[in-house]
Design a protein around this motif. Structure first.
Motif, PDB file in Angstrom:
ATOM      1  N   PRO A   1      35.319 -57.289  15.606  1.00  0.00           N
ATOM      2  CA  PRO A   1      33.851 -57.257  15.482  1.00  0.00           C
ATOM      3  C   PRO A   1      33.200 -56.083  16.197  1.00  0.00           C
ATOM      4  CG  PRO A   1      34.543 -58.975  17.014  1.00  0.00           C
ATOM      5  CD  PRO A   1      35.785 -58.458  16.365  1.00  0.00           C
ATOM      6  N   GLU A   2      33.957 -55.340  16.970  1.00  0.00           N
ATOM      7  CA  GLU A   2      33.427 -54.160  17.633  1.00  0.00           C
ATOM      8  C   GLU A   2      33.914 -52.907  16.916  1.00  0.00           C
ATOM      9  OE1 GLU A   2      34.902 -56.561  19.632  1.00  0.00           O
ATOM     10  OE2 GLU A   2      32.979 -57.436  20.206  1.00  0.00           O
ATOM     11  N   GLY A   3      33.128 -51.860  17.053  1.00  0.00           N
ATOM     12  CA  GLY A   3      33.554 -50.579  16.508  1.00  0.00           C
ATOM     13  C   GLY A   3      34.623 -49.945  17.389  1.00  0.00           C
TER      14      GLY A   3
ATOM     15  N   LYS B   1      33.825 -51.214  11.180  1.00  0.00           N
ATOM     16  CA  LYS B   1      32.698 -51.664  12.003  1.00  0.00           C
ATOM     17  C   LYS B   1      32.018 -50.491  12.683  1.00  0.00           C
ATOM     18  CE  LYS B   1      29.985 -54.631  13.907  1.00  0.00           C
ATOM     19  NZ  LYS B   1      28.991 -55.371  13.109  1.00  0.00           N
ATOM     20  N   ALA B   2      32.795 -49.515  13.097  1.00  0.00           N
ATOM     21  CA  ALA B   2      32.193 -48.322  13.697  1.00  0.00           C
ATOM     22  C   ALA B   2      31.320 -47.605  12.688  1.00  0.00           C
ATOM     23  CB  ALA B   2      33.291 -47.392  14.214  1.00  0.00           C
ATOM     24  N   ALA B   3      31.777 -47.538  11.440  1.00  0.00           N
ATOM     25  CA  ALA B   3      30.968 -46.903  10.395  1.00  0.00           C
ATOM     26  C   ALA B   3      29.680 -47.689  10.167  1.00  0.00           C
ATOM     27  CB  ALA B   3      31.773 -46.799   9.095  1.00  0.00           C
ATOM     28  N   GLU B   4      29.764 -49.029  10.233  1.00  0.00           N
ATOM     29  CA  GLU B   4      28.555 -49.846  10.055  1.00  0.00           C
ATOM     30  C   GLU B   4      27.578 -49.621  11.196  1.00  0.00           C
ATOM     31  OE1 GLU B   4      29.814 -53.844   9.674  1.00  0.00           O
ATOM     32  OE2 GLU B   4      30.926 -53.508   7.805  1.00  0.00           O
TER      33      GLU B   4
ATOM     34  N   ASP C   1      32.651 -39.992   7.122  1.00  0.00           N
ATOM     35  CA  ASP C   1      31.627 -39.212   7.827  1.00  0.00           C
ATOM     36  C   ASP C   1      31.923 -39.099   9.321  1.00  0.00           C
ATOM     37  OD1 ASP C   1      30.190 -38.837   5.501  1.00  0.00           O
ATOM     38  OD2 ASP C   1      29.039 -40.672   5.756  1.00  0.00           O
ATOM     39  N   LEU C   2      32.649 -40.075   9.865  1.00  0.00           N
ATOM     40  CA  LEU C   2      32.921 -40.071  11.303  1.00  0.00           C
ATOM     41  C   LEU C   2      34.198 -39.323  11.664  1.00  0.00           C
ATOM     42  CD1 LEU C   2      32.002 -43.774  12.228  1.00  0.00           C
ATOM     43  CD2 LEU C   2      30.651 -41.720  12.635  1.00  0.00           C
TER      44      LEU C   2
ATOM     45  N   ASP D   1      27.766 -53.032  19.541  1.00  0.00           N
ATOM     46  CA  ASP D   1      26.368 -52.760  19.211  1.00  0.00           C
ATOM     47  C   ASP D   1      25.484 -53.759  19.946  1.00  0.00           C
ATOM     48  OD1 ASP D   1      23.962 -52.074  18.166  1.00  0.00           O
ATOM     49  OD2 ASP D   1      24.500 -52.376  16.068  1.00  0.00           O
ATOM     50  N   LEU D   2      24.619 -53.251  20.802  1.00  0.00           N
ATOM     51  CA  LEU D   2      23.743 -54.108  21.604  1.00  0.00           C
ATOM     52  C   LEU D   2      22.380 -54.319  20.955  1.00  0.00           C
ATOM     53  CD1 LEU D   2      24.459 -52.728  25.187  1.00  0.00           C
ATOM     54  CD2 LEU D   2      25.519 -54.662  24.034  1.00  0.00           C
TER      55      LEU D   2
END
Length: 842
Positions: A227-229, A244-247, A255-256, A328-329
Motif C-alpha cells: 500500500p505504500e509507494g 502505488k508510487a506512480a499513483e 514517467d518515474l 502518502d500522508l
C-alpha cells in the motif's frame, strides 16, 4: 643334424631360418639346461662353427635377434607395469571424480560430444526419479527430466549443439519431478575440450532455483502491491518503482523511471532548506546510521504538493543502492484536519455533548468526554465532570431505568427521548437527549447529545394555551354568528316598533334604551372576536373617554361591592385606535387591579389626562417620540409587586394567579397593543403598596369622531325594485322582507339558496339579490358565482355574521357589489340597498 641350403636365403618373415631356429633352440637348451657339459661337447660345437662360416654368420645373427627379443620382452614388461600404474592412477582419479561428482548437491551429468549421457550424479537421479542404468546411454534431451516437459526438448537439444561447438550455454528452465511438481532450474552446459581444443565431453548442470523464483515472485508481489509507494534508487536515479508510487505522483511508472528524487520535490522544504541539500544529507545518514524516517514534501508531476512519510533503507552501499518507501500522508492529514475540526466543533458547539463508558449501573458509567456547552448547562468544570458518573448528574429514577435503557440502545443503536439532568445547584432541568451506542476497539461507548428544552417546554405550554384560545375563538366565532343573527332580528323589530309608536312616546323612549342595549351587545360580540384574534383591526379617530366609560359600566356589574371605582376622566381628546383594542386595554388593566384587591377590597382608580412630552418636560420615556399624549392611569390599593415580578409581568403566560384563574396573556396583550400604537406603558409598584399602570397613547389634535350613538331612526328613501332575499334564518327572512316591503320594494324571500336559483331561472325582472354568507348546501360567495354565470350585471349584496374565509376586500374582488357585517341594522341595510340600486342605474 641341421641341413642348410646354400642357395636359399633365410626367411625374413619371422627373422629365423629353420636351421637357425633349431640351432638357436639347441643353443638355448645348451646354455640354459646344460651349463655343466663337458669340454668335449663344447669343442665339438666350436669345431662345427669354425668348420662352416656360413653357419657362424647365421648363429651370430640369431644371437642378435635373441638379444633384441629379450630386450623387447623386458621393455614390454616395463611398459605393462607403467600401464597398470596409469590404470591405477586413472581409477583413483575416476573414483575421486565420482566422489566429487556424486557429492554435488545440484543435478549434473557428463555427456559425450554427441549428447549421449555417460554419467549422472545422485541429485540428477533423484530429480529424474529413476536408476542410472535407465539414463546412461540415452540422448540428454530424451532423458526423463525433459520427457515430462516436451516444451523444453528443443531448447536442450539446441544447447547441446551450441556446447558441442565450444560455446557455454545458460538459461532458466523448468522440469517436473517424479511427483509432477514443477522445479525451476538455472541450467548451464559447458564444453570439456582436449589439449587440441576439440570438444570431447559436455558438462550440463542445473541449480534448483524454485525457492528463489518463489521468493522473487513474492518480492515482486509485495513490491507492486504494497500500500505504500516504493522506489529503488541506483546511484541516485530511480531504477524501479511500484504502481502505488506512480499513483502517489499521479503519473505512470515509465514517467518515474530514470528520474531523480530532487525532480519530485519543490525547491525548498517547509524548514527553508533546499530539497537537494536535505536529500544529500539524508542519503549520507542512511549509509552511515541505517534506516531513516522523515516527513517530506513532494511535488507531483502535475505540480501539486503532497505530504509523505519517507523511509530510506540502504541496500548496498558499495553499489549505492537505496530503497525508499513513501506513505502518502494526504488522507492522514485530511483525517487529522477533520478530527481536529470535529473536536473543535464538538468543543465549541452550543449543543451539550457527553461520552460515557457504560458500566453495570449508572453509578459505574463514567464520563469520558464533555464539551463546553455541557459544562455550562450542568454548572461544573470539565475536570469535575470527568471524575463523575451518569448517576451524579441524572435524575433520581435513572438508576432504576439504566439497565433497560442500555439494553434498548444495544438493540436499536440510536434512541431519542426526553429526560432531566441535575444541575450543580440541585435543580432538575428538562433536556431532549439523542443517544447512540457504538463500540471501538472492544470498548463500549454511549454518545449523548442533549438539548436544553426549558424554553421549548414553556413554548409548548404557550401553544397549549394558544390552542385553548383558538378553541375559544372557534366557539366565539360560532356564537358570534348565531348571536349576530339574533341581534339582527332585535335591531330590526326595534326600528319597526319605533316607527310605529313614534319617537316622543313613552314606548318610543323605552325602545331607544333597548336599542342602546342591543348596541352594547353588538360591541360585546366584537370584543369576543377581538379577544380570540378573529376580528380585523380598524383604527380610526375616536374619543377615548367614551370607550373607557362604556367599559367601566360593564365592569361595575362584575366587580365585588367591596371594591370602589373612582373615575377622574377629564379629557375628551381623540386618539387613532381600534375601539375593541382600547376596550381590551382598559378591561385587562382593571381586571388585574380587581384581582389584586379581591381578598380585602380596596379602591380601583381610573384617570384620563392630556400630557405633552418634550425634551424639557419632566416625563422621561425611553424610545418614545416627543409630542402630545393621552395618559390613562389605572391604580389599585392591592398587594403590589416586587421588582422580580415587575420584570416579567409583560411576558406571555406569566401569571401570579393560581392554576385555572388566568392565562397570563392579559398584560402581554396590553403591552403589544400599546407598542403598536407608538405608545408606552410604565408600572409603579411595591409589595403591600398597590400598583399604578400608566399608559401613554399618542393624541390627535383637532379631529372629529364618528362614534355617536343613534338617537333616532334616520329618514331613508325607499323604491319599487324587485329584490330577492335569502337567509337560512327564518326570523331574519321575515323581518327583512317586512322592512323592505314597508319601504316600497317588491321582495321575494327564500330560506334555501337552491330555491332562489330556481326562481331566478324562471323570473327575468330582478334588480338585486341579498344573500347570507353561511348557509347549508351553498355559501353566499358560491351562490353569487352561480348568479354571475348567467346574469353578470345583476348586483349582489353579501351579509355575514362571521366568516373566517370571507372579508370585504375578497367579496368585492369576486364582483359582489357590497359587503355587510351582521347584525343587520335596518336603516343601514336600507341605505346600502338604495346606494347599490342607484349605482346600477347610473
Amino acid at each position: 643334424m641341421i641341413v642348410y641350403s646354400r642357395n636359399r636365403k633365410p626367411s625374413r618373415r619371422c627373422g629365423f631360418s629353420i636351421t637357425s631356429s633349431r640351432f638357436v633352440a639347441w643353443l638355448l637348451s645348451l646354455l640354459i639346461f646344460t651349463p655343466n657339459a663337458s669340454l668335449a661337447s663344447d669343442a665339438s660345437v666350436i669345431g662345427l662353427l669354425w668348420a662352416s662360416p656360413e653357419v657362424l654368420a647365421v648363429v651370430f645373427f640369431d644371437l642378435l635377434i635373441l638379444v633384441l627379443i629379450i630386450g623387447l620382452v623386458l621393455y614390454n614388461q616395463r611398459l605393462r607395469n607403467k600401464i597398470n600404474q596409469h590404470r591405477r592412477e586413472n581409477q583413483e582419479l575416476e573414483n575421486k571424480f565420482q566422489a566429487v561428482f556424486q557429492q554435488l548437491r545440484h543435478p549434473a551429468a557428463l555427456l559425450d560430444s554427441d549428447g549421449t549421457v555417460l554419467y549422472v550424479n545422485e541429485a540428477a537421479l533423484v530429480l529424474a526419479g529413476c536408476q542410472e542404468g535407465e539414463i546412461r546411454g540415452k540422448l540428454f534431451w530424451e532423458a526423463p527430466w525433459w520427457s515430462r516437459c516436451p516444451s523444453q526438448h528443443e531448447r536442450v537439444r539446441g544447447a547441446v549443439r551450441l556446447a558441442r561447438r565450444g560455446r557455454e550455454v545458460r538459461f532458466e528452465a523448468y522440469v517436473h519431478d517424479e511427483n509432477g511438481e514443477p522445479q525451476y532450474i538455472d541450467f548451464s552446459m559447458r564444453p570439456v575440450k582436449d589439449q587440441g581444443g576439440k570438444t570431447r565431453y559436455l558438462l550440463p548442470e542445473g541449480h534448483d532455483i524454485t525457492e528463489y523464483r518463489y521468493n522473487q515472485r513474492l518480492y515482486q508481489y509485495l513490491f507492486h502491491n504494497t500500500p505504500e509507494g516504493v522506489f529503488l534508487l541506483k546511484n541516485g536515479v530511480i531504477d524501479d518503482c511500484n504502481q502505488k508510487a506512480a499513483e502517489i505522483f499521479a503519473c505512470s511508472r515509465e514517467d518515474l523511471l530514470g528520474a531523480r528524487p530532487v525532480d519530485l520535490a519543490p525547491e525548498k522544504q517547509p524548514e527553508g532548506e533546499t530539497s537537494r541539500e536535505q536529500l544529500i544529507e539524508l542519503e549520507k545518514r542512511c549509509h552511515e546510521q541505517g534506516t531513516q524516517h522523515v516527513e517530506w514534501v513532494c511535488r507531483r508531476l502535475d505540480g501539486k504538493l503532497i505530504d509523505v512519510c519517507m523511509t530510506v533503507i540502504s541496500i548496498d552501499r558499495e553499489r549505492s543502492y537505496l530503497q525508499v518507501i513513501l506513505q502518502d500522508l494526504t488522507r492522514q492529514r485530511r483525517t487529522e484536519q477533520e478530527l481536529y475540526m470535529a473536536k473543535y466543533a464538538l468543543d465549541s458547539s452550543g449543543i451539550p455533548v457527553v461520552w460515557y463508558q457504560p458500566g453495570k449501573t449508572a453509578g459505574e458509567t463514567r464520563i469520558v468526554y464533555v464539551n463546553d456547552a455541557a459544562c455550562q448547562n450542568l454548572g461544573y468544570s470539565r475536570e469535575e465532570l470527568l471524575q463523575m458518573s451518569a448517576a451524579d448528574i441524572g435524575h433520581d429514577s435513572l438508576e432504576e431505568k439504566y439497565a433497560q435503557l442500555v439494553e434498548r440502545l444495544k438493540k436499536n443503536v440510536f434512541s431519542s427521548y426526553e429526560t432531566e439532568v441535575r444541575h450543580r445547584d440541585g435543580s432538575l432541568r428538562p433536556i431532549e437527549v439523542s443517544t447512540s451506542y457504538f463500540q471501538y476497539r472492544g470498548q463500549e461507548y454511549l454518545f449523548i447529545m442533549a438539548k436544553e428544552i426549558s424554553a421549548r417546554k414553556k413554548m409548548e405550554e404557550e401553544l397549549r394555551q394558544a390552542h385553548k384560545l383558538e378553541a375559544i375563538g372557534t366557539l366565539a366565532g360560532g356564537i358570534a354568528h348565531d348571536f349576530n343573527n339574533i341581534l339582527s332580528v332585535i335591531f330590526g323589530y326595534i326600528e319597526m316598533a319605533r316607527l310605529k309608536v313614534g319617537e316622543n312616546s313613552d314606548v318610543g323612549q323605552d325602545l331607544v334604551q333597548v336599542h342602546v342595549a342591543a348596541e352594547r351587545a353588538r360591541k360585546l360580540v366584537q370584543q369576543i372576536l377581538a379577544f380570540s384574534r378573529r376580528s380585523k383591526e380598524e383604527r380610526k379617530p375616536l374619543e377615548a373617554q367614551l370607550v373607557i366609560k362604556e367599559a367601566l359600566k360593564l365592569l361595575r356589574s362584575s366587580i365585588p361591592s367591596n371594591i370602589t371605582i373612582e373615575q377622574d376622566i377629564q379629557s375628551k381628546a381623540t386618539i387613532l385606535a381600534d375601539t375593541t383594542q382600547l376596550q381590551q386595554i382598559i378591561m385587562n388593566l382593571c381586571t388585574n387591579a380587581y384581582h389584586a384587591m379581591r381578598r380585602h377590597g380596596g379602591t380601583l382608580g381610573v384617570a384620563l389626562h392630556e400630557v405633552d412630552i418634550s425634551a424639557d418636560s419632566e416625563i422621561r420615556l425611553p424610545d418614545t417620540a416627543p409630542g402630545p399624549y393621552l395618559l390613562l392611569e389605572v391604580s389599585d390599593t392591592g398587594e403590589g409587586m416586587d421588582e422580580e415580578t415587575r420584570a416579567h409581568i409583560f411576558e406571555p403566560y406569566f401569571t401570579t394567579k393560581e392554576a385555572g384563574e388566568g392565562t397570563g396573556l392579559g398584560l402581554a396583550v396590553v403591552h403589544g397593543i400599546v407598542q403598536s400604537y407608538g405608545g408606552q406603558i410604565v408600572v409603579h409598584s411595591s409589595p403591600d403598596q398597590g400598583s399604578l399602570f400608566q399608559v401613554y397613547l399618542p393624541r390627535i389634535v383637532n379631529s372629529d369622531t364618528s362614534d355617536a350613538e343613534i338617537k333616532e331612526v334616520p329618514k331613508i328613501a325607499g323604491g319599487k325594485e324587485h329584490i330577492l332575499f335569502v337567509d337560512d334564518e327564518k326570523e331574519i327572512v321575515e323581518l327583512c322582507e317586512e322592512m323592505l316591503s314597508r319601504y316600497g320594494y317588491r321582495v321575494t324571500s327564500f330560506c334555501q339558496p337552491a330555491a332562489l336559483l330556481d326562481f331566478l331561472n324562471k323570473c327575468q325582472s330582478v334588480d338585486l339579490v341579498i344573500t347570507d354568507m353561511t348557509m347549508p348546501g351553498l355559501t353566499g360567495d358560491r351562490l353569487a358565482a352561480r348568479i354571475f354565470e348567467k346574469y353578470p350585471d345583476l348586483p349582489v349584496i353579501l351579509c355575514t355574521g362571521y366568516s373566517e374565509t370571507m372579508s370585504r376586500d375578497k367579496a368585492l374582488s369576486l364582483g359582489i357589489s357590497e359587503y355587510m357585517q351582521k347584525p343587520l341594522v335596518m336603516h343601514e341595510l336600507l341605505r346600502t340597498v338604495r346606494r347599490v340600486l342607484d349605482q346600477q342605474k347610473a
